[in-house]
Design an enzyme around this catalytic site. Sequence first.
Site, PDB file in Angstrom:
ATOM      1  N   LEU A 104       0.848  -1.192   0.000  1.00  0.00           N
ATOM      2  CA  LEU A 104       0.000   0.000   0.000  1.00  0.00           C
ATOM      3  C   LEU A 104       0.883   1.241   0.000  1.00  0.00           C
ATOM      4  O   LEU A 104       1.708   1.429   0.894  1.00  0.00           O
ATOM      5  CB  LEU A 104      -0.920   0.008   1.229  1.00  0.00           C
ATOM      6  CG  LEU A 104      -1.817  -1.229   1.406  1.00  0.00           C
ATOM      7  CD1 LEU A 104      -2.799  -1.003   2.555  1.00  0.00           C
ATOM      8  CD2 LEU A 104      -2.563  -1.582   0.122  1.00  0.00           C
ATOM      9  N   ALA A 105       0.705   2.067  -1.026  1.00  0.00           N
ATOM     10  CA  ALA A 105       1.598   3.223  -1.171  1.00  0.00           C
ATOM     11  C   ALA A 105       0.870   4.414  -1.791  1.00  0.00           C
ATOM     12  O   ALA A 105       1.446   5.195  -2.526  1.00  0.00           O
ATOM     13  CB  ALA A 105       2.795   2.847  -2.038  1.00  0.00           C
ATOM     14  N   ALA A 106      -0.424   4.532  -1.460  1.00  0.00           N
ATOM     15  CA  ALA A 106      -1.195   5.598  -2.102  1.00  0.00           C
ATOM     16  C   ALA A 106      -1.260   6.870  -1.268  1.00  0.00           C
ATOM     17  O   ALA A 106      -1.659   7.915  -1.761  1.00  0.00           O
ATOM     18  CB  ALA A 106      -2.604   5.100  -2.412  1.00  0.00           C
ATOM     19  N   ARG A 163       2.894  15.387   5.933  1.00  0.00           N
ATOM     20  CA  ARG A 163       3.854  15.825   6.952  1.00  0.00           C
ATOM     21  C   ARG A 163       5.313  15.747   6.473  1.00  0.00           C
ATOM     22  O   ARG A 163       6.222  16.170   7.181  1.00  0.00           O
ATOM     23  CB  ARG A 163       3.676  15.005   8.238  1.00  0.00           C
ATOM     24  CG  ARG A 163       2.499  15.480   9.078  1.00  0.00           C
ATOM     25  CD  ARG A 163       2.331  14.640  10.319  1.00  0.00           C
ATOM     26  NE  ARG A 163       1.773  13.326  10.018  1.00  0.00           N
ATOM     27  CZ  ARG A 163       1.887  12.277  10.816  1.00  0.00           C
ATOM     28  NH1 ARG A 163       2.561  12.373  11.946  1.00  0.00           N
ATOM     29  NH2 ARG A 163       1.343  11.114  10.476  1.00  0.00           N
ATOM     30  N   GLN A 193      -5.292   3.747  -6.810  1.00  0.00           N
ATOM     31  CA  GLN A 193      -6.346   4.152  -5.887  1.00  0.00           C
ATOM     32  C   GLN A 193      -6.485   5.659  -6.047  1.00  0.00           C
ATOM     33  O   GLN A 193      -5.712   6.426  -5.461  1.00  0.00           O
ATOM     34  CB  GLN A 193      -5.982   3.781  -4.434  1.00  0.00           C
ATOM     35  CG  GLN A 193      -7.126   4.038  -3.478  1.00  0.00           C
ATOM     36  CD  GLN A 193      -6.699   3.991  -2.015  1.00  0.00           C
ATOM     37  OE1 GLN A 193      -5.543   4.233  -1.672  1.00  0.00           O
ATOM     38  NE2 GLN A 193      -7.654   3.688  -1.143  1.00  0.00           N
ATOM     39  N   ASN A 204       6.489   9.108   8.494  1.00  0.00           N
ATOM     40  CA  ASN A 204       5.452  10.101   8.215  1.00  0.00           C
ATOM     41  C   ASN A 204       6.016  11.509   8.143  1.00  0.00           C
ATOM     42  O   ASN A 204       5.328  12.433   7.736  1.00  0.00           O
ATOM     43  CB  ASN A 204       4.369  10.065   9.303  1.00  0.00           C
ATOM     44  CG  ASN A 204       3.614   8.745   9.279  1.00  0.00           C
ATOM     45  OD1 ASN A 204       3.030   8.371   8.269  1.00  0.00           O
ATOM     46  ND2 ASN A 204       3.665   8.025  10.374  1.00  0.00           N
ATOM     47  N   ASN A 249      56.773   8.444 -13.906  1.00  0.00           N
ATOM     48  CA  ASN A 249      56.666   9.483 -12.882  1.00  0.00           C
ATOM     49  C   ASN A 249      56.032  10.716 -13.508  1.00  0.00           C
ATOM     50  O   ASN A 249      56.593  11.297 -14.436  1.00  0.00           O
ATOM     51  CB  ASN A 249      58.041   9.809 -12.304  1.00  0.00           C
ATOM     52  CG  ASN A 249      57.908  10.787 -11.150  1.00  0.00           C
ATOM     53  OD1 ASN A 249      57.106  10.576 -10.236  1.00  0.00           O
ATOM     54  ND2 ASN A 249      58.665  11.866 -11.197  1.00  0.00           N
ATOM     55  N   ASN A 258      43.339  17.255 -22.990  1.00  0.00           N
ATOM     56  CA  ASN A 258      42.647  16.205 -23.751  1.00  0.00           C
ATOM     57  C   ASN A 258      41.501  16.748 -24.579  1.00  0.00           C
ATOM     58  O   ASN A 258      40.926  16.039 -25.381  1.00  0.00           O
ATOM     59  CB  ASN A 258      42.132  15.118 -22.803  1.00  0.00           C
ATOM     60  CG  ASN A 258      41.188  15.679 -21.760  1.00  0.00           C
ATOM     61  OD1 ASN A 258      41.298  16.834 -21.367  1.00  0.00           O
ATOM     62  ND2 ASN A 258      40.269  14.860 -21.315  1.00  0.00           N
TER      63      ASN A 258
HETATM   64  C1  UD1 Z   1      -3.044   1.987   9.860  1.00  0.00           C
HETATM   65  C2  UD1 Z   1      -3.913   0.934  10.533  1.00  0.00           C
HETATM   66  C3  UD1 Z   1      -3.601   0.909  12.025  1.00  0.00           C
HETATM   67  C4  UD1 Z   1      -2.127   0.652  12.247  1.00  0.00           C
HETATM   68  C5  UD1 Z   1      -1.308   1.684  11.477  1.00  0.00           C
HETATM   69  C6  UD1 Z   1       0.151   1.316  11.531  1.00  0.00           C
HETATM   70  C7  UD1 Z   1      -5.997   0.825   9.294  1.00  0.00           C
HETATM   71  C8  UD1 Z   1      -7.407   1.222   9.269  1.00  0.00           C
HETATM   72  N1  UD1 Z   1      -5.292   1.255  10.336  1.00  0.00           N
HETATM   73  O1  UD1 Z   1      -3.461   3.242  10.385  1.00  0.00           O
HETATM   74  O2  UD1 Z   1      -4.342  -0.108  12.665  1.00  0.00           O
HETATM   75  O3  UD1 Z   1      -1.824   0.731  13.625  1.00  0.00           O
HETATM   76  O4  UD1 Z   1      -1.677   1.720  10.099  1.00  0.00           O
HETATM   77  O5  UD1 Z   1       0.925   2.355  10.970  1.00  0.00           O
HETATM   78  O6  UD1 Z   1      -5.551   0.112   8.438  1.00  0.00           O
HETATM   79  N2  UD1 Z   1      -2.890   3.903   2.376  1.00  0.00           N
HETATM   80  C9  UD1 Z   1      -3.328   3.814   1.078  1.00  0.00           C
HETATM   81  N3  UD1 Z   1      -4.593   4.239   0.778  1.00  0.00           N
HETATM   82  C10 UD1 Z   1      -5.439   4.717   1.699  1.00  0.00           C
HETATM   83  C11 UD1 Z   1      -4.993   4.806   3.042  1.00  0.00           C
HETATM   84  C12 UD1 Z   1      -3.723   4.386   3.346  1.00  0.00           C
HETATM   85  O7  UD1 Z   1      -2.596   3.394   0.195  1.00  0.00           O
HETATM   86  O8  UD1 Z   1      -6.581   5.056   1.343  1.00  0.00           O
HETATM   87  C13 UD1 Z   1      -1.537   3.452   2.696  1.00  0.00           C
HETATM   88  C14 UD1 Z   1      -0.644   4.591   3.157  1.00  0.00           C
HETATM   89  O9  UD1 Z   1       0.094   5.120   2.068  1.00  0.00           O
HETATM   90  C15 UD1 Z   1       0.271   3.894   4.161  1.00  0.00           C
HETATM   91  C16 UD1 Z   1      -0.595   2.764   4.708  1.00  0.00           C
HETATM   92  O10 UD1 Z   1      -1.622   2.556   3.785  1.00  0.00           O
HETATM   93  O11 UD1 Z   1       1.379   3.327   3.554  1.00  0.00           O
HETATM   94  C17 UD1 Z   1      -1.146   3.102   6.075  1.00  0.00           C
HETATM   95  O12 UD1 Z   1      -1.940   4.251   5.977  1.00  0.00           O
HETATM   96  P1  UD1 Z   1      -2.081   5.261   7.159  1.00  0.00           P
HETATM   97  O13 UD1 Z   1      -3.025   6.336   6.793  1.00  0.00           O
HETATM   98  O14 UD1 Z   1      -0.756   5.671   7.655  1.00  0.00           O
HETATM   99  O15 UD1 Z   1      -2.795   4.325   8.252  1.00  0.00           O
HETATM  100  P2  UD1 Z   1      -3.097   4.670   9.726  1.00  0.00           P
HETATM  101  O16 UD1 Z   1      -4.307   5.497   9.796  1.00  0.00           O
HETATM  102  O17 UD1 Z   1      -1.877   5.204  10.380  1.00  0.00           O
HETATM  103 CA    CA Z   2       0.524   5.592   9.510  1.00  0.00          CA
END
Ligand code: UD1
Ligand code: CA
Length: 455
Positions: free
Chosen positions: A6-8, A13, A71, A222, A372, A381
Site C-alpha cells: 500500500l503506497a497511495a 507531513r 487508488q 510520516n 613518474n 585532452n
Molecule cells: C493503519 C492501521 C492501524 C495501524 C497503522 C500502523 C488501518 C485502518 N489502520 O493506520 O491499525 O496501527 O496503520 O501504521 O488500516 N494507504 C493507502 N490508501 C489509503 C490509506 C492508506 O494506500 O486510502 C496506505 C498509506 O500510504 C500507508 C498505509 O496505507 O502506507 C497506512 O496508511 P495510514 O493512513 O498511515 O494508516 P493509519 O491510519 O496510520
Molecule cells: Ca501511519
Amino acid sequence: MNIVILAAGQGKRMVSDLPKVLHPIAGKPLVGHVLDTARLLAPEKLIVVHGHGGKRVQQALSAADVQWAEQARQLGTGHALAQALPLLSDAGQTLVLYGDVPLTRLETLQQLLAAGREGLAILTVDLPDPTGYGRIVRNAAGEVTKIVEQKDASEAERAIREINTGIMAMPTARLADWLGQLKNDNAQGEYYLTDIVALAVAEGVPVRTAQPAADWEVLGVNSKVQLAELERCHQRNQAEALLVAGVRLADPARIDIRGRLQHGRDVSIDVGCVFEGEVSLGDGVEIGPYCVLKNVTVAAGTRLAAFCHCEDAVIGEQAVIGPYARLRPGAELAAEVHVGNFVEIKKSRLGRQSKANHLAYIGDAEIGERVNVGAGTITCNYDGVNKHKTIIEDDVFIGSDTQLVAPVTVGRGATLGAGTTLTKNAPPNALTVSRPRQLTLEGWQRPQKKSSDTP
Ligand code: UD1
Ligand code: CA
C-alpha cells in the site's frame, strides 16, 4: 502467494513535492526497500497500490515484476487493498505491506506467513506509548477478537499496548468477500482493512499474531524527523553487520553505506566515509577519514588517505591514494600506483608502480609502468570539441608543470623537461624540452620609488 504494497498515501507531513514513498533511506526510495524484501519471498504477484504522485512512483520503480493498481481517492486501507483484488491470483496467502515501512526483515515476514498458514495473521508489537495506532483486542482466552483504531477506541481499549503494525497475511480466497463487507461508518469515514479481523473471527477463521525481533522493523515514515531516525537506524544496523564480519570501524556511528559494501579480511575504515553503489574492498584495505567511494573496487593492501573522492574506478593492490585524490569514471590504477593530493584522473589507466603525487589532471590517457608524472602536469585532452588521447609509455619521467597536448605519445624511457608544452610526439629514451632559453639581463635594475610620488 501475493504481496500487495500500500503506497497511495500522500504524506503531507513530509512537507515535500516528492511522493512520500520515494523519499530515500540509504539512497534508495522507501518503497524500494519494501520491494526488495518482498522479492526475497518470491511472490507470484507483486502489486503496488499507488495514488498520490502515482506517475512519478511508477517511473521511479519501473520493473517488469511489479504490477500497479491505482487508488484515485484515498478512502482507507481496506479500499486500497480492494483496488488490487482484480490482479491477485486466488490461491494461497496475500501479504499486505506498507510502502512507508522500509526496514522489516525477511525472517519476520516468513514468521508472519507461517502464523497465517491456516487463517489470518497480524504483525503486532507492544509499545510503551501506543498512541495513534490500531489496538489488538483479545478475549479472556487471549484470542484476537478485533482491531480497533485509536479514534474509535474506548478508554479501556486505548490502554492496550499491543498495536497493529498494519502488516498482515490473509487467505486470498476470502478477501473479496471480506473487503466487500467493509463499511466506513467509523470516526474517520474510511474503509478500514483492520475490520476484516472481526469478520474472520465471526467465521471461525483462526487469527494469529507474530512479532518482529526489533521495533524498528515496523516503524513507518510520516515526517522528515522519522525519515532521519530510520536512516540512522538502518546505517547502525549495517555498521554492526560490518563489525560482526570483522571490519574495523573507527566509529560505527560515522559511516554511511548507500548500496552494497563487500570486503575481505582486516579492512579498516576511518570516520565519515560514504560508500555508494557497489564497493568492494580487498583484504587489508585501509580507508582514511572522509572518503567518498561510489562503484569502486579496491584490491588488497591498498591505502586511501583522507578526503579521497572516487567514482567508477578500479584500484590495484598495494596502491597508495590521497589525501585529496579524485578518481573519476574510468580511472584504472594498477598495483603499487601512487596518486597524491589534488590529482584528478579520468578515463585513464596507470600501469604498475606509476606515480602522480601532486597537482595533476590526467584524462583520456594510457600510462605505462614506472612512469613518474611530475607536479602540475596536465593532459590537454579537450580541444573544445573533441577529446583526444595521451599515451605515455613505460619508464617515462614527466617534469613538473608539463602540458601534454593530445593526441600525443611519449615514447618509452623518455624524459620531458619541466614546463614543457608537448604538441608533437616525444621520442623514446631522449630529453624533450619546449621552453625559451633562460636569459639573464646584465645591468638591469629594479625600479626605485620616486620621493615626489606620494599622493
Ligand atoms: C493503519 C492501521 C492501524 C495501524 C497503522 C500502523 C488501518 C485502518 N489502520 O493506520 O491499525 O496501527 O496503520 O501504521 O488500516 N494507504 C493507502 N490508501 C489509503 C490509506 C492508506 O494506500 O486510502 C496506505 C498509506 O500510504 C500507508 C498505509 O496505507 O502506507 C497506512 O496508511 P495510514 O493512513 O498511515 O494508516 P493509519 O491510519 O496510520
Ligand atoms: Ca501511519
